[in-house]
Design an enzyme around this catalytic site. Structure first.
Site, PDB file in Angstrom:
ATOM      1  N   HIS A  21       0.847  -1.208   0.000  1.00 33.86           N
ATOM      2  CA  HIS A  21       0.000   0.000   0.000  1.00 33.86           C
ATOM      3  C   HIS A  21       0.875   1.248   0.000  1.00 33.86           C
ATOM      4  CE1 HIS A  21      -3.476   2.573   1.279  1.00 33.86           C
ATOM      5  NE2 HIS A  21      -2.499   3.257   1.844  1.00 33.86           N
ATOM      6  N   GLU A  22       1.840   1.272   0.904  1.00 34.43           N
ATOM      7  CA  GLU A  22       2.734   2.437   0.986  1.00 34.43           C
ATOM      8  C   GLU A  22       3.640   2.514  -0.242  1.00 34.43           C
ATOM      9  OE1 GLU A  22       2.186   4.677   3.081  1.00 34.43           O
ATOM     10  OE2 GLU A  22       0.787   3.494   4.270  1.00 34.43           O
ATOM     11  N   HIS A  25       1.941   4.570  -2.891  1.00 32.39           N
ATOM     12  CA  HIS A  25       2.153   6.016  -2.690  1.00 32.39           C
ATOM     13  C   HIS A  25       3.572   6.412  -3.109  1.00 32.39           C
ATOM     14  CE1 HIS A  25      -1.629   6.523  -0.661  1.00 32.39           C
ATOM     15  NE2 HIS A  25      -1.295   5.813   0.398  1.00 32.39           N
TER      16      HIS A  25
END
Length: 458
Positions: A21-22, A25
């Protein structure tokens, strides 16, 4: 030891989901020309990590494993050198900001789709979707669904597995209406279908709360007809204390005739801390016993009854008519993985709406403790269940993060959409008020979820 294994299972399942998920980003930020300062798995104090000599990015593992973050160069969080202003996140076009923020949840959707794809491509022998039993006083019984017919659709949606049926029914939780069940009757020598309407009222709530969707609806897959003969007893169990003996054949509970072991266990499980009247056959004579099942909690905190009696061993043979092999090619598996992701995402959002409207109770909200227990349980079953659990959690993370609540990714996207329309960002004061409200809402949800988790333990 159980606690340690549960913790390790949670880390094994959640760790990669958070990291990816990170990474979503992180990679989109770099592609958009934003300078990344820190990539962290977890919050709080740094446990260990390294700093890239090439980019200067601080990669770290932090103490609190409840998420992660990517820290970017931003004038709102510190002074930025003049020659790096073009690298600051706050100086980027709103569309770039939206891309960076949305990349995390999108990565979770991609993970869910990929894992479902692998699972759909894995051949598996399963029980055919033929109705094995209809439970009395349930929607299935009221609709008079015939035993032996094959379920081919729920509410107009094709289903091929009992898992698919379960998800379709679970999506109707809390509703008062009717469920459309389309059956195919092979016994009549025809593949013609017939659709039945089964009435539901506050489905899976009230007395049915905590039960699975299939049991609540009342149509059960084929189950082996195991003779209800006691094969073993735990010394401290309710059955042993109240006089049940090895070799006893259970013939009735509370006046209801018992012909198989599964029917007996279903009544026992559904009546924790309730005195039940057993009729057993012992040495050719009927014996009356009163036994109160001990109240227990399963891994999800649902109450169930247990008397400490085990069935005598017997060989189980599944009839060929109730077996089916499910296998899909790569292309069809990919299509089905997209369909399943969409279905579960819609069901998740719908469930949240039902909680807010009061249609279903807030006790259905789960937190990190329940997630950890489910992760541990999946490892006890199979690698397919581990992947399925990871896919469901990844999907939940995606949906949760896209909620339009300040602090979450969805809230930031709303801010940047407003900036795109207005031509300038909202004032710092307005954004701070929104963030504070978001923090309060998120804290409230976390307290409620963890409170529900703890209540399920006791």
């Amino acid at each position: 030891m159980t606690f340690l294994l549960t913790l390790l299972a949670a880390i094994f399942v959640l760790g990669p989901l958070i990291a990816l998920h990170e990474w979503g980003h992180y990679i989109v930020a770099r592609l958009c020309g934003v300078k990344v300062l820190t990539y962290s798995i977890g919050f709080g104090p740094k446990l260990f990590g390294w700093t890239s000599k090439k980019s200067g990015i601080d990669y770290r593992i932090s103490a609190l494993p409840l998420g992660g973050y990517v820290k970017m160069l931003d004038e709102r969080e510190g002074e930025v050198a003049a020659d790096e202003l073009h690298l600051a996140f706050n100086r980027q076009h709103p569309l770039k900001k939206i891309a960076v923020v949305a990349a995390g949840p999108i990565m979770n959707f991609v993970i869910a789709i990929a894992l479902f794809w692998v699972l759909f491509m894995t051949p598996s022998e399963q029980l055919a979707t033929k109705i094995g039993q209809v439970l009395p006083d349930t929607p299935a019984a009221m609709a008079q669904l015939p035993v032996g017919d094959k379920i081919v659709a729920i509410d107009g949606h094709d289903v091929q597995t009992w898992e698919g049926i379960n998800y379709r029914l679970a999506g109707r939780m809390g509703e008062t209406d009717s469920v459309s069940v389309t059956l195919q009757s092979e016994a009549k020598g025809s593949n013609a279908t017939k659709t039945y309407q089964a009435p539901i009222k506050e489905f899976m709530q009230g007395d049915a709360q905590g039960k699975d969707a299939l049991s609540s609806f009342g149509m059960i897959p084929w189950q082996p007809n195991i003779a209800p003969i006691v094969g073993n007893l735990t010394p401290d169990g309710a059955a042993s204390r109240q006089g049940l003996q090895v070799g006893d054949r259970i013939t009735a509970i509370n006046g209801k005739e018992i012909t198989d072991w599964i029917s007996a266990t279903r009544i026992i499980r559904d009546n924790p801390e309730t005195l039940l009247n057993f009729t057993v056959l012992r040495d050719g004579k009927q014996v009356q016993l009163s036994i109160m099942p001990q109240g227990k909690k399963d891994n999800l905190g649902n109450d169930y009854g247990q008397i400490g009696a085990m069935v005598a061993e017997s060989e189980i043979v599944i009839p060929d008519a109730y077996k089916t092999t499910v296998v899909y090619g790569p292309g069809e598996s990919l299509i089905k993985s997209f369909e399943k992701t969409e279905q579960l995402a819609v069901m998740t959002v719908s469930s949240m709406g039902k909680m807010l409207s009061g249609m279903i109770g807030l006790e259905n909200l789960s937190g990190p403790i329940t997630i950890a227990k489910v992760a541990k349980q999946s490892f006890d079953i199979s690698w397919q269940m581990v992947l399925s659990t990871a896919a469901l959690i990844s999907l939940s993370l995606a949906v949760l993060n896209l909620l339009p609540i300040p602090v979450l990714d969805g809230g930031h996207i709303v801010y940047y959409l407003i900036e795109l329309i207005r031509g300038k960002p909202l004032s710092e004061g307005v954004q701070m008020v929104g963030l504070n409200i978001g923090l309060l809402l998120l804290a409230g949800f976390m307290v409620l979820a963890i409170g529900n988790d703890i209540s399920r333990l006791f």
